[in-house]
Enzyme design. Structure first.
Site, short mmCIF file in Angstrom:
data_model
loop_
_atom_site.label_atom_id
_atom_site.label_comp_id
_atom_site.label_asym_id
_atom_site.label_seq_id
_atom_site.Cartn_x
_atom_site.Cartn_y
_atom_site.Cartn_z
N ALA A 167 -3.61 -9.62 0.18
CA ALA A 167 -4.67 -9.70 -0.84
C ALA A 167 -5.04 -8.31 -1.34
O ALA A 167 -5.24 -8.09 -2.54
CB ALA A 167 -5.90 -10.41 -0.29
N ASP A 168 -5.12 -7.36 -0.43
CA ASP A 168 -5.37 -5.97 -0.82
C ASP A 168 -4.24 -5.45 -1.71
O ASP A 168 -4.48 -4.86 -2.76
CB ASP A 168 -5.47 -5.08 0.43
CG ASP A 168 -6.85 -5.11 1.06
OD1 ASP A 168 -7.82 -5.44 0.36
OD2 ASP A 168 -6.96 -4.80 2.25
N ALA A 169 -3.00 -5.65 -1.25
CA ALA A 169 -1.86 -5.12 -1.99
C ALA A 169 -1.73 -5.77 -3.35
O ALA A 169 -1.52 -5.09 -4.37
CB ALA A 169 -0.58 -5.33 -1.18
N GLY A 172 -4.38 -4.65 -5.71
CA GLY A 172 -4.08 -3.28 -6.11
C GLY A 172 -3.00 -3.21 -7.17
O GLY A 172 -3.07 -2.42 -8.12
#
Length: 415
Positions: A167-169, A172
């Site tokens: 989810a972060d990647a 981003g």
């Protein structure tokens, strides 16, 4: 050799993974990234493992080659310094809970007055509107509330998040796409703009056919492990030498080739066919069909299994771990694994920029050894070169706690 974003300057207030990953990608495309960190502690990822010599490998992997200034944004003078800097930059990036920048007095409206061409890019858990907008989020929360955890894991088991912070990647990457699009738009119109990426939105957008399937059937797709109703065999299979392979034999033709190839024509006769009824029959009996192939696969070494499937043009591959991947001949041949010499870590390996430009080289070049910035390391350089402050003014800012610099000495490569 020039890069596409040479000359683009990014003022980066983000921390940990999601938005720092975006600014890392933009830096690999040529942008100059200046981190704005809180005094004393800096980016929280400075305190995340793995460590060696009190230096965080986590922080290094996301911030190699970036610059760092440390501003006290709760002070009036610190806020004004930020706004003055923002006048000279192309992009501002932040990933705090929605509304935090406005409360500090450095939100988009404040910056846009100083710099109408600014691109103000925010990444947060749930966006700046809607009933969840006030909630904090990290990767696991976004995976859960965006729908990924409900579909990940073994059939009938508890919901599972993925290992890496997807989810972060993903958010981003979406932020990177948004910033690049805003730069192109500004080149056409001369105007900057505000943009926002929500982690929940990002996960929800990549649930494949789940959303349209649920809207058509009224039922949510449940977790199914490694299986897929589109084919058989379709699962991870253990081999005789203790390794694992994933096999994805989609369609009637591949199903037929595989089961005939392992001497089970009876299975083809019972479950073959390319009509909808046959497809549904195979899907309903996938555990049985996978079990038959598993009994055959466990008698073969991995190389033998993969060779058999390659001859049949059936997609299959070894389940590899990261220890294997950092020495993988294919990845090394594509310069995806880069050897870096670090003064504290020694020789380490990093993943490179994954988009290949055939006329230019992006990301880390062979022989480059970028370092992570010390907290506040570039205070004087940025304040002098961008704002024209003199040494006396900078000393006063230090003495008043407006800017901060760690006492740690800048490490250099050992010869």
């Amino acid at each position: 050799m020039t890069k596409p974003l040479d000359g683009i300057k990014i003022l980066d207030l983000s921390w940990v993974f999601s938005a720092p990953y975006a600014t890392l990608l933009l830096q690999d495309l040529g942008a100059e990234v200046v981190k704005v960190e809180r005094p004393g502690l800096g980016d929280r990822s400075r305190s995340l493992p793995p460590f060696q010599g009190n230096v965080s490998g986590y922080f290094y992997m996301l911030n190699r080659g970036k610059k760092s200034i440390s501003l006290n944004l709760k002070s009036n003078e610190g806020k004004q310094l930020f706004l003055d800097l923002a006048k000279e930059f192309d992009v501002v990036v932040e990933n705090f809970v929605a509304g935090t920048m406005d409360k500090l007095g450095i939100g988009y409206e404040h910056v846009e007055k100083m710099n109408p061409g600014i691109i103000y890019a925010s990444l947060n858990g749930f966006g700046s509107d809607g009933p969840y907008s006030h909630l904090p989020s990290i990767d696991g929360i976004a995976q859960a509330m965006g729908g990924l955890m409900s579909q990940n894991g073994l059939e009938g088991g508890k919901p599972l998040k993925t290992g890496p912070a997807v989810a972060d990647a993903l958010s981003g990457i979406y932020l990177t796409v948004g910033i690049l699009s805003a730069i192109i738009d500004r080149n056409k119109t001369g105007k900057g703009q505000r943009l926002e990426v929500s982690m929940m939105d990002s996960i929800f957008s990549v649930l494949e056919e789940s959303v349209i399937r649920t809207s058509m059937t009224g039922e949510s797709l449940e977790a199914r492990g490694n299986k897929d109703p589109l084919g058989a065999p379709w699962e991870a299979f253990e081999t005789k030498d203790g390794k694992w392979a994933i096999v994805c034999a989609s369609g009637h033709d591949r199903f037929t080739k595989v089961y005939q190839g392992i001497g089970r024509k009876d299975i083809v006769d019972a479950f073959g066919g390319d009509d909808l009824a046959s497809l549904e029959k195979r899907a309903e009996n996938l555990d049985y069909l996978n079990g038959i192939f598993a009994d055959w696969a466990i008698q073969k070494d991995l190389d033998e299994l993969l060779s058999f499937l390659a001859d049949l043009h059936v997609p299959a591959g070894e389940v590899k771990n990261v220890k294997q991947l950092i020495d993988d001949a294919h990845l090394k041949g594509r310069n995806m694994v880069v050897d870096v010499e670090h003064p504290v870590f020694g020789q380490i390996k990093l993943p490179n920029f994954p988009i290949k430009f055939f006329e230019k080289e992006m990301g880390l070049r062979i022989g480059e050894n970028p370092l992570e910035p010390q907290l506040g390391e570039h205070n004087e350089r940025i304040l002098q070169s961008v704002l024209g402050l003199n040494e006396e003014e900078i000393k006063r800012l230090k003495d008043n706690g407006v800017i901060y610099q760690t006492n740690a000495s800048k490490h250099t490569l050992k010869k």
